[in-house]
Every structure is written in structure tokens, then in C-alpha cells.
Motif scaffolding. Structure first.
Motif, short mmCIF file in Angstrom:
data_model
loop_
_atom_site.label_atom_id
_atom_site.label_comp_id
_atom_site.label_asym_id
_atom_site.label_seq_id
_atom_site.Cartn_x
_atom_site.Cartn_y
_atom_site.Cartn_z
N SER A 167 0.83 -1.20 0.00
CA SER A 167 0.00 0.00 0.00
C SER A 167 0.87 1.26 0.00
N HIS A 168 0.59 2.17 -0.94
CA HIS A 168 1.34 3.42 -1.03
C HIS A 168 0.39 4.49 -1.53
N HIS A 169 -0.03 5.39 -0.64
CA HIS A 169 -1.03 6.40 -0.99
C HIS A 169 -0.71 7.71 -0.29
N LYS A 170 -1.54 8.71 -0.52
CA LYS A 170 -1.22 10.06 -0.05
C LYS A 170 -1.17 10.18 1.47
N PHE A 171 -1.78 9.22 2.19
CA PHE A 171 -1.79 9.29 3.65
C PHE A 171 -0.58 8.61 4.28
N ASN A 172 0.13 7.76 3.52
CA ASN A 172 1.28 7.06 4.11
C ASN A 172 2.56 7.20 3.30
N GLU A 173 2.52 7.93 2.17
CA GLU A 173 3.67 7.93 1.25
C GLU A 173 4.93 8.49 1.88
N HIS A 174 4.82 9.44 2.81
CA HIS A 174 6.02 9.96 3.46
C HIS A 174 6.65 8.90 4.36
N ASP A 175 5.83 8.04 4.96
CA ASP A 175 6.33 6.99 5.85
C ASP A 175 6.92 5.81 5.08
N THR A 176 6.29 5.46 3.95
CA THR A 176 6.74 4.28 3.21
C THR A 176 7.90 4.57 2.26
N LEU A 177 8.12 5.85 1.95
CA LEU A 177 9.11 6.22 0.95
C LEU A 177 10.53 5.74 1.26
N PRO A 178 11.05 5.89 2.49
CA PRO A 178 12.43 5.45 2.76
C PRO A 178 12.68 3.98 2.45
N ALA A 179 11.74 3.11 2.83
CA ALA A 179 11.90 1.68 2.58
C ALA A 179 11.85 1.37 1.09
N ILE A 180 11.03 2.10 0.36
CA ILE A 180 10.93 1.88 -1.09
C ILE A 180 12.23 2.30 -1.78
N ILE A 181 12.76 3.44 -1.39
CA ILE A 181 14.02 3.92 -1.98
C ILE A 181 15.14 2.93 -1.66
N ARG A 182 15.14 2.40 -0.46
CA ARG A 182 16.16 1.42 -0.10
C ARG A 182 16.09 0.19 -1.00
N ARG A 183 14.89 -0.29 -1.26
CA ARG A 183 14.71 -1.46 -2.13
C ARG A 183 15.15 -1.14 -3.56
N LEU A 184 14.87 0.06 -4.01
CA LEU A 184 15.31 0.45 -5.35
C LEU A 184 16.84 0.52 -5.43
N ARG A 185 17.46 1.03 -4.39
CA ARG A 185 18.93 1.09 -4.36
C ARG A 185 19.53 -0.32 -4.40
N GLU A 186 18.81 -1.29 -3.84
CA GLU A 186 19.30 -2.67 -3.80
C GLU A 186 19.14 -3.37 -5.14
N GLY A 187 18.49 -2.68 -6.11
CA GLY A 187 18.37 -3.25 -7.44
C GLY A 187 17.01 -3.80 -7.82
N GLN A 188 16.02 -3.60 -6.96
CA GLN A 188 14.69 -4.13 -7.26
C GLN A 188 13.99 -3.29 -8.34
N ILE A 189 13.11 -3.95 -9.07
CA ILE A 189 12.23 -3.29 -10.03
C ILE A 189 10.88 -3.14 -9.37
N ILE A 190 10.43 -1.91 -9.20
CA ILE A 190 9.17 -1.64 -8.50
C ILE A 190 8.23 -0.88 -9.44
N CYS A 191 7.01 -1.37 -9.53
CA CYS A 191 5.98 -0.69 -10.32
C CYS A 191 5.05 0.07 -9.39
N MET A 192 4.57 1.19 -9.85
CA MET A 192 3.56 1.94 -9.09
C MET A 192 2.30 2.09 -9.92
N ILE A 193 1.17 1.80 -9.28
CA ILE A 193 -0.13 1.99 -9.92
C ILE A 193 -1.05 2.73 -8.97
N THR A 194 -2.07 3.36 -9.52
CA THR A 194 -3.10 3.98 -8.70
C THR A 194 -4.43 3.29 -9.02
#
Length: 241
Positions: A55-82
Motif C-alpha cells: 500500500s502506497h497512498h497520499k496518507f502514508n507515502e512519506h512513511d513508506t518512501l524510505p523503505a521503497i528507496i532502499r529497495r530500489l537502491r538494492e536493485g529491485q524493479i518496482i511498479c507503481m499503480i493507482t
């Protein structure tokens, strides 16, 4: 090696509008960020995709962002949809795209569904230059935005809810005049998709008598220098598709 964030548009109504490229990206990703996992779960089930969601939405995106960036740095491919349409267009997506830019992480945005483009083309109003307003502020700043649109010479595109449609049309008429040309599209790409064209005064009367339902896109013609009133002979032009 850093991974990649892929912005994947999803259908605004008809599930068949999902592109093969978008579906392939979702199927091969390590993770899907979803505005509402319940809504997106219906689409993924329809497509036969089992990629994990977060889950990634306007009410939690500031909280979830650090973990997502960390996963991207590790080489993961992440898709975002609304829930519907293209991420970042009146939906979450800007914050994570900006952070990826700051971190040097690749962002790829796929072409696909969005509601305002069909509504703009359906309107019959000029499309060579337009201004996308999205949802107008409900209180603070609303009057200023309306006044700006009154003098804007480009075509303006506005998102609105059916419950606020008549009120918004009335407010536009107050600053633009009852004779300003506009159109209202609803249920883009769905079974009961409808576009109603006319002057603001005519559209107000039409929707007072015909309760609108579904997602709404208002397209407003631009202001003209020394604008003259244009007689609108064919009242309530309807286009049902």
C-alpha cells in the motif's frame, strides 16, 4: 546497481484498456505499489498477476518512501499503480518520482489510460494549448483559481465529483459568464460514457435536471480578448458512446 521505478497507468474504466506492456511490467516486477490494494487486486486478478503488492497512498507515502528507496537502491524493479489512470496525475506519484530524481534512480513512465485526454478531445474545444487544473481546492485558494481560469486563454481541464458538479459549473459561470463554452464528460471508457457540450448556463440547467453519476471531467473554453457572445442554437448537444 540501482533498480528502477516504473509508473504503470491502469484503466480508468474498461479493463481491456490495460496495455500488454503495462501488464508485462507488473508481472515481472519485484513489487507493486498500489494506492488501494483491494481495488488493484481486482485488476491483477483479472490479468492473472501474482506480484506482491504494498500500500502506497497520499496518507502514508512519506512513511513508506524510505523503505521503497532502499529497495530500489538494492536493485529491485518496482511498479507503481493507482486506482485508475496514470500515477502522478491527480493521484500519488509525484513525491516518489521526485525522490528518485534526487537519488539518481531511473523512473520509467509507460503510456496509457488517463481520463482528461479523451474528455478534452471529445469536448470539441481547442486542444492545441490547454491547462490541466485537476481537482480545484475546496476552500482556501478556490476563488483565486476560479478567477485565474476566467482570464486563461488556453482550454482548461478540471476534475470534479458528481455531487459538486452543478456548484462548480455555477461558480465558473459567475466568473466566466453564462455563455462561456464548455463540456462535461462522465464515465470515460465505461458502458455509459457521455459527453454533454454547451454553454455554462445550459450545462447548469441540464445537470440540475439530470443528476450526474460517475467520475466527471469539465473542459472549459479559453477566454478570448473582447469576447463576444456566441449564440448556441442546438441546446444540450449529447454524445452517448
Amino acid at each position: 546497481m540501482a533498480g528502477k521505478l516504473i509508473m504503470v497507468p491502469t484503466p480508468v474504466g474498461n479493463l481491456d484498456d490495460m496495455t500488454p506492456r503495462g501488464a508485462a511490467a507488473l508481472a515481472s516486477a519485484d513489487l507493486i505499489l498500489a494506492e488501494d490494494t483491494r481495488t488493484s487486486g481486482i485488476l491483477l486478478k483479472h490479468l492473472g498477476i501474482t506480484t506482491p503488492m504494498m500500500s502506497h497512498h497520499k496518507f502514508n507515502e512519506h512513511d513508506t518512501l524510505p523503505a521503497i528507496i532502499r529497495r530500489l537502491r538494492e536493485g529491485q524493479i518496482i511498479c507503481m499503480i493507482t486506482d485508475a489512470g496514470t500515477p502522478g496525475i491527480s493521484d500519488p506519484g509525484f513525491l516518489i518520482s521526485r525522490e528518485c530524481r534526487n537519488e539518481g534512480i531511473v523512473v520509467e513512465t509507460l503510456p496509457g489510460a488517463t481520463a482528461f485526454v479523451p474528455a478534452l478531445v471529445n469536448s470539441g474545444l481547442p486542444t492545441d494549448r490547454f491547462c490541466f487544473e485537476g481537482f480545484l481546492p475546496q476552500k482556501k485558494g478556490r476563488a483565486t483559481r476560479l478567477a485565474e481560469m476566467a482570464s486563461e486563454q488556453r482550454t482548461s481541464v478540471i476534475y470534479e465529483s458528481p455531487l459538486r458538479l452543478v456548484k462548480t459549473l455555477e461558480q465558473l459561470a459567475e466568473v466566466c459568464g453564462l455563455e462561456r463554452e464548455a463540456s462535461v464528460s462522465r464515465e470515460i471508457s465505461k458502458l455509459h460514457e457521455t459527453t454533454v457540450r454547451g454553454q455554462l448556463g445550459e450545462l447548469i440547467e441540464f445537470f440540475k435536471l439530470n443528476n450526474p453519476k460517475g467520475e466527471i471531467v469539465i473542459v472549459l473554453s479559453g477566454a478570448e480578448p473582447d469576447r463576444k457572445a456566441h449564440a448556441h442554437k442546438n441546446k444540450y448537444k449529447n454524445e452517448n458512446q
